[in-house]
Design an enzyme around this catalytic site. Structure first.
Site, PDB file in Angstrom:
ATOM      1  N   PHE A 161       5.314   4.679   6.747  1.00 34.03           N
ATOM      2  CA  PHE A 161       6.285   5.112   5.740  1.00 34.03           C
ATOM      3  C   PHE A 161       6.859   3.865   5.094  1.00 34.03           C
ATOM      4  CE2 PHE A 161      10.299   6.043   3.850  1.00 34.03           C
ATOM      5  CZ  PHE A 161      10.046   7.200   3.144  1.00 34.03           C
ATOM      6  N   ASP A 246       7.311  -4.859   7.126  1.00 31.46           N
ATOM      7  CA  ASP A 246       8.314  -3.973   6.543  1.00 31.46           C
ATOM      8  C   ASP A 246       9.373  -3.716   7.605  1.00 31.46           C
ATOM      9  OD1 ASP A 246       9.922  -1.991   5.561  1.00 31.46           O
ATOM     10  OD2 ASP A 246       8.297  -0.749   4.775  1.00 31.46           O
ATOM     11  N   LYS A 275      17.899  -0.919   3.670  1.00 32.77           N
ATOM     12  CA  LYS A 275      18.793  -0.056   4.445  1.00 32.77           C
ATOM     13  C   LYS A 275      20.072  -0.766   4.887  1.00 32.77           C
ATOM     14  CE  LYS A 275      15.751   3.726   5.473  1.00 32.77           C
ATOM     15  NZ  LYS A 275      14.306   3.641   5.495  1.00 32.77           N
TER      16      LYS A 275
END
Ligand SMILES: *Cc1c(COP(=O)(O)O)cnc(C)c1O
Length: 425
Positions: A161, A246, A275
């Protein structure tokens, strides 16, 4: 007040009196009518938050064990972050990068020093950081590695993801994420996660990068075997391919370290952060690498109106300082064994398997007992907010500031819900 029939408990604590709070059901009805259904939220309407706890419009408190998919790592209403944001709000919030702003260099310096790289490129969302990483890798491939123009390829992992843009969903394996959104961006090769041999086999002269999550979050907190990343690192070195980690969800404290890569001692060429970098206040992301990599992007070739804005930089620099000097990583390290021990006790008691790293756990509920969604709804009834992922897995990622008592309280509730389900209640 005369007409309070349809109003929430009160508007005194932070609510805007001009926009009175409405009941949970009315809010859901309005949201469902007037917003796209790209999410299917649990039926709770949050009005306030403090630390690991939130309060809904009915005045009920819930322990937030999702923490905004780790965007809220430092907890709600964090005084240090709020102070940094408030201070900056009163100075200047957006300049564009047509000019310098006085918050930019301090943030860039702090973030690069934190992770031991030379340069950063600020963006806003995680997906933009991933897109930037892809563009940097392709350009590096053409200018430095000498890949023929238009042929650069990036190896990615199954179950990944990396966000929701058209290019990123082009290499997703989740039919929900990619279905119906073609035509897709070429230039990616998907190999199974946690399989270094498959990475090696997928690399050829046109490969410019391997893009992976050190721990796969959305896939259900999948922690690869300890030799996976080191072997991928070796392969990338041997083949002259960039390793892009990531760390949008795994980084910035979630696993008890600044970077999840630290657990295996691997240093990637490129870090992607997002985030938590925005402190739960605004979207802040960054690509961090050495100058020989980021240097391929020159003026005019990439950018963002909001990327590197003074408010984002003020918050981002505070996040870096808190991670560096604060008690957050230590708290995660202390609570990690508690979380791990307790989730493993659920295995065989309604849970098929469970794993964790730091304050991040994936629990696979026995599909015969309940769906992940059912478990989340029952936990909501007991004041614990969690989210299912991929059907029968629930993911726990409480704020890094959670106390041991609160963590145990949440896990007690999980145990209760599993016991209820087993008893057929
Ligand atoms: C959430 C996430 C993204 C995308 O971030 P957005 O801010 O939602 O665009 C990218 N990579 C990983 C690993 C993520 O968890």
């Amino acid at each position: 007040m005369s007409n309070t029939r349809d109003l929430g408990p009160d508007t005194a604590h932070g609510g805007d009196p001009a926009e009175p709070a409405v009941s949970t059901s009315r809010h859901i009805e309005l949201a469902s009518t007037h917003s796209a259904h790209n999410y299917d939220p649990l039926p709770v309407v949050i009005a306030e938050g403090s630390g690991a706890w939130v309060t809904d419009v009915e005045g009920r408190r819930h322990l937030d064990c999702l923490a905004g998919y780790s965007a809220m790592n430092f907890g709600h209403h964090n005084p240090e972050l709020l102070e940094a944001a408030h201070r900056q709000l009163d100075r200047v919030t957006l300049t564009s990068r047509a000019f310098y702003n006085d918050r930019f260099a301090p943030f860039a310096t702090a973030l690069t020093e934190l992770v031991g790289k030379e340069q950063m490129l600020p963006m806003n969302t995680g997906a933009e950081a991933v897109e930037t990483g892809i563009k940097v890798a392709r350009k590096w491939g053409y200018e430095v590695k000498g890949v023929p123009d238009g042929q650069a390829r990036i190896v990615v992992a199954g179950g990944n993801f990396h966000g929701r843009t058209t290019t990123i969903i082009s290499f997703s394996e989740d039919p929900e994420a990619f279905g119906g959104f073609g035509p897709y961006t070429p230039g990616f090769r998907v190999v199974p996660y946690a399989d270094a041999d498959a990475v090696a086999a997928a690399i050829d002269d046109t490969t410019v990068a391997v893009l992976i999550e050190p721990v796969q979050g959305e896939a259900g907190v999948i922690v690869p075997p300890p030799d996976y990343l080191p072997r991928v690192r070796e392969i990338c070195d041997r083949e002259n391919v960039l390793l892009i980690a990531d760390e949008v969800q795994s980084g910035l404290g979630r696993t008890g370290t600044v970077r999840a890569c630290e657990h295996t001692g691997v240093v990637p060429d490129v870090y992607l952060f997002g985030k938590a970098l925005g402190g739960g206040i605004l979207p802040v992301s960054a690509v961090v690498a050495d100058a020989d990599v980021l240097g391929v992007i020159r003026p005019g070739q990439h950018g963002s109106t909001f990327g590197g804005n003074p408010l984002a930089c003020a918050v981002g620099a505070t996040v870096v300082r808190m991670l560096r000097d604060g008690p957050y990583l230590e708290n995660v390290r202390q609570l990690a064994p508690v979380l791990d021990t307790r989730i493993k006790e659920f295995v065989g008691n309604g849970v098929v398997s469970a794993r964790s790293i730091g304050l991040w756990a994936g629990i696979d509920v026995d599909p015969a007992l309940a769906t992940g969604r059912e478990l989340c709804e029952r936990l909501l009834g007991k004041g614990v907010l969690v989210k299912d992922t991929h059907g029968s897995t629930i993911r726990l990622s409480p704020p890094l500031i959670i106390t041991e008592d609160d963590l145990n309280w949440a896990l007690d509730r999980v145990g209760e819900v599993l016991a209820d389900l087993r008893a057929g209640n």
